[in-house]
Design a protein around this motif. Structure first.
Motif, PDB file in Angstrom:
ATOM      1  N   PRO A  39      41.002  48.301  35.365  1.00 28.24           N
ATOM      2  CA  PRO A  39      40.572  47.111  34.626  1.00 28.24           C
ATOM      3  C   PRO A  39      39.912  46.110  35.547  1.00 28.24           C
ATOM      4  CG  PRO A  39      42.813  47.725  34.028  1.00 28.24           C
ATOM      5  CD  PRO A  39      42.421  48.583  35.186  1.00 28.24           C
ATOM      6  N   GLY A  40      38.767  45.575  35.149  1.00 27.79           N
ATOM      7  CA  GLY A  40      38.067  44.588  35.955  1.00 27.79           C
ATOM      8  C   GLY A  40      37.155  45.185  37.010  1.00 27.79           C
ATOM      9  N   GLN A  41      37.162  46.550  37.133  1.00 26.20           N
ATOM     10  CA  GLN A  41      36.342  47.175  38.167  1.00 26.20           C
ATOM     11  C   GLN A  41      34.865  46.918  37.925  1.00 26.20           C
ATOM     12  OE1 GLN A  41      37.285  51.266  38.931  1.00 26.20           O
ATOM     13  NE2 GLN A  41      35.378  51.663  39.990  1.00 26.20           N
ATOM     14  N   GLN A  42      34.440  47.118  36.652  1.00 27.93           N
ATOM     15  CA  GLN A  42      33.042  46.901  36.335  1.00 27.93           C
ATOM     16  C   GLN A  42      32.666  45.434  36.527  1.00 27.93           C
ATOM     17  OE1 GLN A  42      32.651  48.443  32.383  1.00 27.93           O
ATOM     18  NE2 GLN A  42      32.557  50.561  33.071  1.00 27.93           N
ATOM     19  N   THR A  43      33.574  44.532  36.158  1.00 25.71           N
ATOM     20  CA  THR A  43      33.335  43.099  36.331  1.00 25.71           C
ATOM     21  C   THR A  43      33.189  42.764  37.809  1.00 25.71           C
ATOM     22  OG1 THR A  43      34.579  42.582  34.350  1.00 25.71           O
ATOM     23  CG2 THR A  43      34.279  40.810  35.939  1.00 25.71           C
ATOM     24  N   THR A  44      34.091  43.319  38.637  1.00 23.04           N
ATOM     25  CA  THR A  44      34.043  43.054  40.073  1.00 23.04           C
ATOM     26  C   THR A  44      32.730  43.542  40.671  1.00 23.04           C
ATOM     27  OG1 THR A  44      36.434  43.264  40.215  1.00 23.04           O
ATOM     28  CG2 THR A  44      35.203  43.459  42.267  1.00 23.04           C
ATOM     29  N   GLU A  45      32.305  44.732  40.231  1.00 27.78           N
ATOM     30  CA  GLU A  45      31.040  45.270  40.728  1.00 27.78           C
ATOM     31  C   GLU A  45      29.882  44.358  40.357  1.00 27.78           C
ATOM     32  OE1 GLU A  45      30.954  49.125  39.040  1.00 27.78           O
ATOM     33  OE2 GLU A  45      32.348  50.003  40.497  1.00 27.78           O
ATOM     34  N   ALA A  46      29.919  43.819  39.143  1.00 24.10           N
ATOM     35  CA  ALA A  46      28.852  42.923  38.687  1.00 24.10           C
ATOM     36  C   ALA A  46      28.827  41.650  39.522  1.00 24.10           C
ATOM     37  CB  ALA A  46      29.050  42.593  37.213  1.00 24.10           C
ATOM     38  N   LEU A  47      30.020  41.125  39.848  1.00 23.66           N
ATOM     39  CA  LEU A  47      30.094  39.921  40.666  1.00 23.66           C
ATOM     40  C   LEU A  47      29.548  40.168  42.060  1.00 23.66           C
ATOM     41  CD1 LEU A  47      33.639  38.569  39.697  1.00 23.66           C
ATOM     42  CD2 LEU A  47      31.439  37.568  39.080  1.00 23.66           C
ATOM     43  N   GLU A  48      29.873  41.342  42.608  1.00 20.29           N
ATOM     44  CA  GLU A  48      29.406  41.663  43.958  1.00 20.29           C
ATOM     45  C   GLU A  48      27.895  41.843  43.995  1.00 20.29           C
ATOM     46  OE1 GLU A  48      31.737  45.026  45.017  1.00 20.29           O
ATOM     47  OE2 GLU A  48      33.507  43.848  45.573  1.00 20.29           O
ATOM     48  N   ASP A  49      27.313  42.307  42.894  1.00 21.29           N
ATOM     49  CA  ASP A  49      25.864  42.485  42.834  1.00 21.29           C
ATOM     50  C   ASP A  49      25.129  41.158  42.708  1.00 21.29           C
ATOM     51  OD1 ASP A  49      26.121  45.193  43.055  1.00 21.29           O
ATOM     52  OD2 ASP A  49      26.026  45.588  40.899  1.00 21.29           O
ATOM     53  N   ASP A  50      25.815  40.122  42.253  1.00 24.16           N
ATOM     54  CA  ASP A  50      25.211  38.799  42.118  1.00 24.16           C
ATOM     55  C   ASP A  50      25.186  38.141  43.498  1.00 24.16           C
ATOM     56  OD1 ASP A  50      24.432  36.213  41.458  1.00 24.16           O
ATOM     57  OD2 ASP A  50      25.569  36.200  39.595  1.00 24.16           O
ATOM     58  N   THR A  51      23.994  37.887  44.014  1.00 21.70           N
ATOM     59  CA  THR A  51      23.863  37.366  45.374  1.00 21.70           C
ATOM     60  C   THR A  51      23.916  35.840  45.449  1.00 21.70           C
ATOM     61  OG1 THR A  51      21.447  37.414  45.169  1.00 21.70           O
ATOM     62  CG2 THR A  51      22.513  39.363  46.111  1.00 21.70           C
ATOM     63  N   ARG A  52      24.019  35.175  44.301  1.00 23.66           N
ATOM     64  CA  ARG A  52      24.088  33.716  44.315  1.00 23.66           C
ATOM     65  C   ARG A  52      25.400  33.249  44.935  1.00 23.66           C
ATOM     66  NH1 ARG A  52      23.812  31.888  38.376  1.00 23.66           N
ATOM     67  NH2 ARG A  52      25.175  33.720  38.200  1.00 23.66           N
ATOM     68  N   PRO A  53      25.449  32.027  45.495  1.00 21.96           N
ATOM     69  CA  PRO A  53      26.718  31.475  45.959  1.00 21.96           C
ATOM     70  C   PRO A  53      27.751  31.475  44.816  1.00 21.96           C
ATOM     71  CG  PRO A  53      24.900  30.098  46.679  1.00 21.96           C
ATOM     72  CD  PRO A  53      24.313  31.107  45.739  1.00 21.96           C
ATOM     73  N   LEU A  54      29.007  31.644  45.162  1.00 18.19           N
ATOM     74  CA  LEU A  54      30.052  31.723  44.143  1.00 18.19           C
ATOM     75  C   LEU A  54      30.097  30.476  43.263  1.00 18.19           C
ATOM     76  CD1 LEU A  54      33.014  33.352  46.122  1.00 18.19           C
ATOM     77  CD2 LEU A  54      31.516  34.423  44.431  1.00 18.19           C
ATOM     78  N   ILE A  55      29.839  29.317  43.852  1.00 17.14           N
ATOM     79  CA  ILE A  55      29.909  28.092  43.073  1.00 17.14           C
ATOM     80  C   ILE A  55      28.790  28.055  42.016  1.00 17.14           C
ATOM     81  CG2 ILE A  55      28.461  26.583  44.511  1.00 17.14           C
ATOM     82  CD1 ILE A  55      30.765  24.466  44.109  1.00 17.14           C
ATOM     83  N   LYS A  56      27.659  28.682  42.314  1.00 15.36           N
ATOM     84  CA  LYS A  56      26.572  28.797  41.343  1.00 15.36           C
ATOM     85  C   LYS A  56      26.970  29.748  40.220  1.00 15.36           C
ATOM     86  CE  LYS A  56      23.032  26.338  42.949  1.00 15.36           C
ATOM     87  NZ  LYS A  56      22.348  25.290  42.161  1.00 15.36           N
ATOM     88  N   ARG A 122      37.686  25.068  46.522  1.00 15.83           N
ATOM     89  CA  ARG A 122      37.606  26.459  46.953  1.00 15.83           C
ATOM     90  C   ARG A 122      37.172  27.340  45.776  1.00 15.83           C
ATOM     91  NH1 ARG A 122      42.576  30.635  47.886  1.00 15.83           N
ATOM     92  NH2 ARG A 122      41.425  32.300  48.971  1.00 15.83           N
ATOM     93  N   VAL A 123      36.221  28.238  46.018  1.00 15.60           N
ATOM     94  CA  VAL A 123      35.802  29.231  45.030  1.00 15.60           C
ATOM     95  C   VAL A 123      35.950  30.602  45.683  1.00 15.60           C
ATOM     96  CG1 VAL A 123      34.043  29.872  43.352  1.00 15.60           C
ATOM     97  CG2 VAL A 123      34.022  27.581  44.328  1.00 15.60           C
ATOM     98  N   TYR A 124      36.556  31.575  44.969  1.00 21.29           N
ATOM     99  CA  TYR A 124      36.811  32.849  45.622  1.00 21.29           C
ATOM    100  C   TYR A 124      36.950  33.996  44.623  1.00 21.29           C
ATOM    101  CZ  TYR A 124      41.694  31.687  44.410  1.00 21.29           C
ATOM    102  OH  TYR A 124      42.835  31.336  43.748  1.00 21.29           O
ATOM    103  N   THR A 125      36.727  35.208  45.136  1.00 25.29           N
ATOM    104  CA  THR A 125      36.987  36.449  44.418  1.00 25.29           C
ATOM    105  C   THR A 125      37.867  37.299  45.327  1.00 25.29           C
ATOM    106  OG1 THR A 125      35.047  37.588  45.318  1.00 25.29           O
ATOM    107  CG2 THR A 125      34.721  36.318  43.288  1.00 25.29           C
ATOM    108  N   VAL A 126      38.032  38.578  44.994  1.00 23.12           N
ATOM    109  CA  VAL A 126      38.870  39.441  45.832  1.00 23.12           C
ATOM    110  C   VAL A 126      38.230  39.697  47.195  1.00 23.12           C
ATOM    111  CG1 VAL A 126      40.015  40.598  43.912  1.00 23.12           C
ATOM    112  CG2 VAL A 126      37.837  41.483  44.736  1.00 23.12           C
ATOM    113  N   SER A 127      36.918  39.508  47.301  1.00 18.49           N
ATOM    114  CA  SER A 127      36.237  39.853  48.556  1.00 18.49           C
ATOM    115  C   SER A 127      35.476  38.699  49.210  1.00 18.49           C
ATOM    116  CB  SER A 127      35.246  41.003  48.305  1.00 18.49           C
ATOM    117  OG  SER A 127      34.307  40.647  47.306  1.00 18.49           O
TER     118      SER A 127
END
Length: 266
Positions: A39-56, A122-127
């Protein structure tokens, strides 16, 4: 001749059976690969593909949940979130601060998390993670918006499991709602959108009936006033600490109070 036809028919049946099992095996394999993804794997992959800063990335999200020391995972209204994200443009990116103890924690519905102690954000994901300095001039406004976005959220008001006592008043008559009816009352509270002050106040003046719902919870007191059939006003606090928000709602709440609680004639 008849014998050849029988042989051809048997071959055709055999090929059909083989083709069926090949298609079944391929379909099962594809389904299993999809199902086996965490669960969330596809979402995580999508986030990693987004090169914008996390706050954006966070700024562009629409479903945001916020927690503080008293309540957890309250979905905040879009109007409040839009105002909060405007403040992001004033933040300055920095390295990880030496001391950081968050007051507010939040997340989007697709894996981006954030927190703040009102000095840093602070803005963060798993990676990934990013830290930002909150300007001194912005700190008070950020604190106000975060607090109001929780305690004036319609989602927060409806969290009946945290209610201790509920009293509903119509003119000089007050009725107490008991615990087994908390859920029923909460289900009648269905919002459409957040609105300004003018239309609800006009609606209240024209309405035959208006009611006040006083909710005492584990860590708060809240007041919900009906403003005719279509609007409510939510109030938290008193005096200088009083904060308010207006919502357009479905008429089910008004009808429930008129017919089921006070049994008034429409």
């Amino acid at each position: 001749m008849a014998k050849k036809k029988k042989i051809k028919k048997k071959v055709l049946v055999a090929l059909t059976v083989v083709l069926f099992f090949v298609c079944y095996f391929l379909g099962f394999t594809l389904f299993k690969d999809t199902k086996d993804k965490e669960p969330g794997q596809q979402t995580t992959e999508a986030l990693e593909d987004d090169t914008r800063p996390l706050i954006k990335q966070l700024s562009s999200k629409s479903k945001i949940y916020l927690s503080d020391s008293k309540v957890e995972s309250v979905r905040i209204e879009k109007d409040y979130w839009d105002n909060i994200t405007v403040l992001f443009t004033e933040f300055t990116k920095i390295r990880k601060p030496q001391s950081y103890t968050p007051i507010y924690n939040g997340n989007s519905d697709d894996g981006i998390r954030f927190s703040t102690d009102l000095n840093y954000f602070r803005v963060y994901t798993v990676s990934k993670e990013e830290y930002y300095k909150v300007p001194v001039a912005t700190k008070k406004e950020l604190s106000k918006l975060l607090s109001e976005s929780i305690y004036l959220s319609f989602d927060f008001i409806k969290q009946y499991k945290s209610w201790d006592t509920v009293k509903i008043t119509y003119k000089d008559e007050t009725k107490k709602i008991f615990g087994w009816n908390f859920k029923e009352l909460a289900l009648k509270m269905v919002q459409k959108r957040m609105v300004g002050k003018v239309q609800p106040e006009k609606s209240k003046e024209r309405s035959k009936y208006n009611f006040t719902i006083n909710i005492q919870g584990e860590n708060y007191d809240a007041k919900v006033e009906t403003m005719g059939k279509d609007y409510v006003k939510i109030t938290q606090g008193e005096g200088k600490n009083k904060i308010q928000a207006y919502y357009e709602v479905h008429t089910g709440l008004y009808d429930y109070l008129v017919k089921d609680i006070f049994k008034l004639e429409e």
